[in-house]
Write a protein that holds these residues in place. Structure first.
Motif, mmCIF file in Angstrom:
data_model
loop_
_atom_site.group_PDB
_atom_site.id
_atom_site.type_symbol
_atom_site.label_atom_id
_atom_site.label_comp_id
_atom_site.label_asym_id
_atom_site.label_seq_id
_atom_site.Cartn_x
_atom_site.Cartn_y
_atom_site.Cartn_z
ATOM 1 N N ILE A 252 -84.433 -57.627 -2.917
ATOM 2 C CA ILE A 252 -82.443 -57.276 -2.612
ATOM 3 C C ILE A 252 -82.523 -56.612 -4.243
ATOM 4 O O ILE A 252 -83.151 -56.453 -5.411
ATOM 5 C CB ILE A 252 -81.476 -57.983 -3.096
ATOM 6 C CG1 ILE A 252 -81.608 -58.629 -1.729
ATOM 7 C CG2 ILE A 252 -79.988 -57.613 -3.431
ATOM 8 C CD1 ILE A 252 -80.648 -59.782 -1.694
ATOM 9 N N PRO A 253 -81.768 -54.829 -4.292
ATOM 10 C CA PRO A 253 -81.837 -53.730 -5.719
ATOM 11 C C PRO A 253 -81.316 -54.653 -7.059
ATOM 12 O O PRO A 253 -79.906 -55.377 -6.470
ATOM 13 C CB PRO A 253 -81.278 -52.788 -5.173
ATOM 14 C CG PRO A 253 -80.541 -52.691 -3.719
ATOM 15 C CD PRO A 253 -81.114 -54.215 -3.155
ATOM 16 N N ASP A 254 -81.812 -54.827 -8.152
ATOM 17 C CA ASP A 254 -80.501 -55.553 -9.276
ATOM 18 C C ASP A 254 -79.665 -54.536 -9.392
ATOM 19 O O ASP A 254 -79.681 -52.810 -8.922
ATOM 20 C CB ASP A 254 -81.412 -55.090 -10.484
ATOM 21 C CG ASP A 254 -82.843 -56.260 -10.417
ATOM 22 O OD1 ASP A 254 -82.586 -57.240 -9.188
ATOM 23 O OD2 ASP A 254 -83.404 -55.848 -11.426
ATOM 24 N N PRO A 255 -78.183 -54.618 -9.717
ATOM 25 C CA PRO A 255 -77.688 -54.110 -9.710
ATOM 26 C C PRO A 255 -77.679 -52.934 -10.461
ATOM 27 O O PRO A 255 -78.201 -53.002 -11.593
ATOM 28 C CB PRO A 255 -76.271 -55.280 -10.446
ATOM 29 C CG PRO A 255 -76.861 -56.134 -11.025
ATOM 30 C CD PRO A 255 -77.882 -56.493 -10.539
ATOM 31 N N TRP A 257 -75.717 -50.584 -13.069
ATOM 32 C CA TRP A 257 -74.912 -50.030 -13.865
ATOM 33 C C TRP A 257 -74.491 -48.484 -14.371
ATOM 34 O O TRP A 257 -74.100 -47.640 -15.277
ATOM 35 C CB TRP A 257 -74.741 -50.723 -14.778
ATOM 36 C CG TRP A 257 -74.190 -52.357 -14.384
ATOM 37 C CD1 TRP A 257 -75.313 -53.150 -14.634
ATOM 38 C CD2 TRP A 257 -72.989 -53.733 -14.396
ATOM 39 N NE1 TRP A 257 -74.948 -54.170 -14.655
ATOM 40 C CE2 TRP A 257 -73.741 -54.286 -14.522
ATOM 41 C CE3 TRP A 257 -71.985 -52.641 -14.990
ATOM 42 C CZ2 TRP A 257 -72.605 -55.293 -14.608
ATOM 43 C CZ3 TRP A 257 -71.111 -54.147 -14.974
ATOM 44 C CH2 TRP A 257 -71.240 -55.081 -14.615
ATOM 45 N N VAL A 263 -69.753 -47.049 -7.065
ATOM 46 C CA VAL A 263 -68.595 -47.909 -7.488
ATOM 47 C C VAL A 263 -67.892 -48.065 -9.088
ATOM 48 O O VAL A 263 -69.028 -48.118 -9.245
ATOM 49 C CB VAL A 263 -68.621 -49.402 -6.744
ATOM 50 C CG1 VAL A 263 -67.409 -50.189 -7.099
ATOM 51 C CG2 VAL A 263 -69.099 -49.227 -5.576
ATOM 52 N N GLN A 292 -69.336 -47.346 -17.150
ATOM 53 C CA GLN A 292 -70.144 -47.383 -16.364
ATOM 54 C C GLN A 292 -69.630 -48.208 -14.755
ATOM 55 O O GLN A 292 -68.654 -48.405 -14.444
ATOM 56 C CB GLN A 292 -70.999 -48.701 -17.353
ATOM 57 C CG GLN A 292 -71.529 -47.797 -18.823
ATOM 58 C CD GLN A 292 -72.720 -49.338 -18.845
ATOM 59 O OE1 GLN A 292 -72.298 -50.072 -18.727
ATOM 60 N NE2 GLN A 292 -74.047 -48.458 -19.344
ATOM 61 N N LEU A 294 -71.324 -50.309 -10.817
ATOM 62 C CA LEU A 294 -71.791 -51.436 -10.732
ATOM 63 C C LEU A 294 -72.369 -50.356 -8.896
ATOM 64 O O LEU A 294 -71.221 -50.474 -8.162
ATOM 65 C CB LEU A 294 -71.503 -52.930 -10.199
ATOM 66 C CG LEU A 294 -71.695 -53.722 -9.666
ATOM 67 C CD1 LEU A 294 -73.230 -53.762 -10.632
ATOM 68 C CD2 LEU A 294 -71.002 -54.753 -10.099
ATOM 69 N N ALA A 295 -72.900 -50.328 -8.283
ATOM 70 C CA ALA A 295 -73.536 -49.953 -6.944
ATOM 71 C C ALA A 295 -74.511 -49.932 -6.225
ATOM 72 O O ALA A 295 -75.137 -49.822 -7.190
ATOM 73 C CB ALA A 295 -73.334 -48.232 -6.617
ATOM 74 N N GLN A 296 -74.958 -50.131 -5.913
ATOM 75 C CA GLN A 296 -75.240 -49.778 -4.229
ATOM 76 C C GLN A 296 -76.622 -48.876 -3.939
ATOM 77 O O GLN A 296 -76.764 -48.947 -2.971
ATOM 78 C CB GLN A 296 -75.235 -51.179 -3.480
ATOM 79 C CG GLN A 296 -75.237 -50.197 -2.262
ATOM 80 C CD GLN A 296 -73.799 -49.659 -2.493
ATOM 81 O OE1 GLN A 296 -73.301 -48.828 -3.598
ATOM 82 N NE2 GLN A 296 -73.739 -48.924 -0.825
ATOM 83 N N ASP A 298 -80.111 -47.950 -3.538
ATOM 84 C CA ASP A 298 -81.385 -48.292 -2.835
ATOM 85 C C ASP A 298 -82.674 -47.434 -3.724
ATOM 86 O O ASP A 298 -84.035 -48.644 -3.658
ATOM 87 C CB ASP A 298 -81.383 -48.234 -1.710
ATOM 88 C CG ASP A 298 -80.893 -49.610 -1.221
ATOM 89 O OD1 ASP A 298 -81.064 -50.130 0.452
ATOM 90 O OD2 ASP A 298 -79.989 -49.470 -1.385
ATOM 91 N N GLN A 303 -81.785 -51.233 -13.382
ATOM 92 C CA GLN A 303 -82.424 -51.070 -15.103
ATOM 93 C C GLN A 303 -81.895 -52.279 -14.855
ATOM 94 O O GLN A 303 -81.405 -53.509 -14.541
ATOM 95 C CB GLN A 303 -80.853 -50.925 -15.141
ATOM 96 C CG GLN A 303 -80.706 -50.831 -16.301
ATOM 97 C CD GLN A 303 -79.432 -50.121 -16.930
ATOM 98 O OE1 GLN A 303 -78.078 -51.047 -16.363
ATOM 99 N NE2 GLN A 303 -79.123 -50.114 -18.411
ATOM 100 N N ARG A 304 -82.676 -53.015 -15.701
ATOM 101 C CA ARG A 304 -83.105 -54.464 -16.479
ATOM 102 C C ARG A 304 -83.022 -54.178 -17.683
ATOM 103 O O ARG A 304 -83.695 -53.835 -18.438
ATOM 104 C CB ARG A 304 -84.657 -54.586 -15.794
ATOM 105 C CG ARG A 304 -84.897 -54.201 -14.751
ATOM 106 C CD ARG A 304 -86.036 -55.420 -14.899
ATOM 107 N NE ARG A 304 -85.688 -55.557 -13.177
ATOM 108 C CZ ARG A 304 -87.173 -56.297 -12.104
ATOM 109 N NH1 ARG A 304 -88.475 -56.480 -12.602
ATOM 110 N NH2 ARG A 304 -86.922 -56.017 -11.185
#
Lengths: 304, 304
Positions: A252-255, A257, A263, A292, A294-296, A298, A303-304
């Motif tokens: 699952i991809p990380d959020p 930002w 979003v 910034q 928060l989106a999906q 893919d 980003q970490r």
């Protein structure tokens, strides 16, 4: 504590219990929580108990050696609801005998039971199935949960399972996969995965496990196993489930930002979160915070 | 109820809270459980509260408008442990004021808090990190759990997260994936998966969610979002996690009870399970039960 789960599906019943008991972390022991009352060809009843061990055992003693010989027993109850009533009555008998003395020591009257099984019935009995290909018709297998007060409820197609003891850790996976149409083997697997999650998160639940799988109309115990740390199948579940869960999680991809995501981020000063600024009106530079989101996305690199 | 979780990893802190409150199923409402105390460049403190809503709000009022101006506040506490002490003191002040009156109505003094954040410190302050590349050194971000009694504990590398409220449903996934080395984005994802499992199994936890991700040494809030049912990323997690979980579950072979499997089945009459036979010595035909086994034969067709 304890974790016991029982499931009622179209093909039969699944019972799983752990064996850990504890009265404080320095007094950990094992005790069976599963008791089987079997008269092959006529009835199989499986009882799981959780709560104060002295109480659940007192109820078991009452059920095994009834103090009042005129009452119905688990051996004579003609139907499953009657059997549930027998257990409820045993709980009430123990309550009457024990509750007052326990209360003086501040001990709650805390015990609960799951009773499931099948009792061969007359063909004209209410609820008997009409197949009759066993020579005699059987009442279908049924599953009940009996409370400390001796009252009880039955499982249903929208709620095909019961848990007692440390039930919460292992509930999400059951909610996700179990329906009445779930095949018996898959239901047993689901119970074991649920137990594995519970073992992982709660020290008061421990091996060995008792697993009993009852096939509708068998009227005898054909599938029972006590599972310890050397059991290869449970070890397979334990390793595979943990590994694959981490793998799915990683997929699952990380959020994301970053700017331009879909979003919009509700920035703190606009968000309905309770946001407190310093009382003395110190300089804030919120305006410099980049917008910034928060989106999906893919494709975007997480980003970490 | 409530579910709040906060994580402390090497790269920063993650805070996630739901917003459901209920006083019985016919009195469900929403309230923010997350409060941010921010003085950009100097300190960011995030407080999550669970328990009796009137009590958590009384503590918040005490923290926002201290009744005793001589005591340190969340704006003046020089270090994070001092800030935790401020919250603990506020809880004790509210206890002193409210507990007796509540007791008369049989209401428990039930509230708990998670406090995390970072306060810029002098370079010579104890616990300050030595990088100093921001012009001034910072104390590292820290995370505390504060109990109803006003006492508190700090997270550690072996226990890098705290939960308050309905914590059990969402604990297994955190136990499986979170370590201090987990990247910040992945930790945020883990918190959201944990929340998703909780939402699925417990009606008393509900959307919208408040998510705040704090990057070490940012000393301001840069990543905050309020997540409702239209949030695309949370929807992605919700769908993907449920689907993939069922898929992983389906891939694990069902238990195999057939002859010739590797793990011998402990047949009921030999097993240590409490097995009761009928008292009147009725004929049992256990001998006819085939020896069955429970094994992990990956190639074997799962028996259903």
């Amino acid at each position: 504590m304890t974790y016991c789960v029982a499931m009622s599906v179209d093909d039969g019943l699944v019972f799983l219990s752990d064996t850990r008991t504890n009265a404080g972390v320095d007094h950990i022991s094992t005790a069976r929580k599963m008791t089987v009352f079997e008269q092959p060809g006529e009835r199989v009843l499986v009882l799981l108990g959780a709560g104060n061990l002295a109480l659940t055992q007192a109820v078991l003693h009452e059920l095994s050696e009834p103090s009042n010989p005129d009452r119905p027993t688990l051996w004579t109850a003609p139907t499953m609801p009657d059997a549930a009533r027998v257990v409820g009555q045993a709980v009430r008998d123990v309550h009457q005998r024990e509750a007052h003395a326990l209360q003086e020591f501040g001990v709650d009257f805390n015990c609960s039971f799951i009773l499931g099984g099948q009792i061969a019935g007359a063909a004209n009995a209410q609820g008997a199935n009409a197949e009759g290909n066993h020579g005699r018709a059987h009442n279908r297998p049924r599953l009940f949960m009996i409370y400390s007060a001796g009252n009880f409820i039955e499982s249903s197609s929208v709620s095909p399972y019961f848990q007692i003891g440390e039930s919460k850790y292992g509930k999400p996976i059951i909610d996700r996969v179990l329906t009445p149409a779930t095949p018996l083997g898959e239901a047993a697997k689901c119970a074991l995965v649920s137990m594995d999650s519970t073992l992982r998160s709660n020290l008061s639940v421990g091996l060995p496990l008792d697993l009993l799988v009852y096939e509708t109309d068998a009227l005898r115990v054909t599938r029972f196993v006590s599972i310890d740390q050397d059991n290869a199948y449970f070890d397979l579940i334990h390793r595979t489930w943990g590994e694959r869960l981490r793998q799915v999680f990683a997929e699952i991809p990380d959020p994301n930002w970053q700017d331009g995501a879909e979003v919009p981020l509700q920035r703190p000063e606009r968000a309905p979160v309770l946001h407190r600024s310093p009382p003395d009106g110190a300089q804030t530079d919120h305006a410099s915070v980049p917008a910034q989101t928060l989106a999906q996305d893919d494709k975007a690199k997480p980003q970490r």
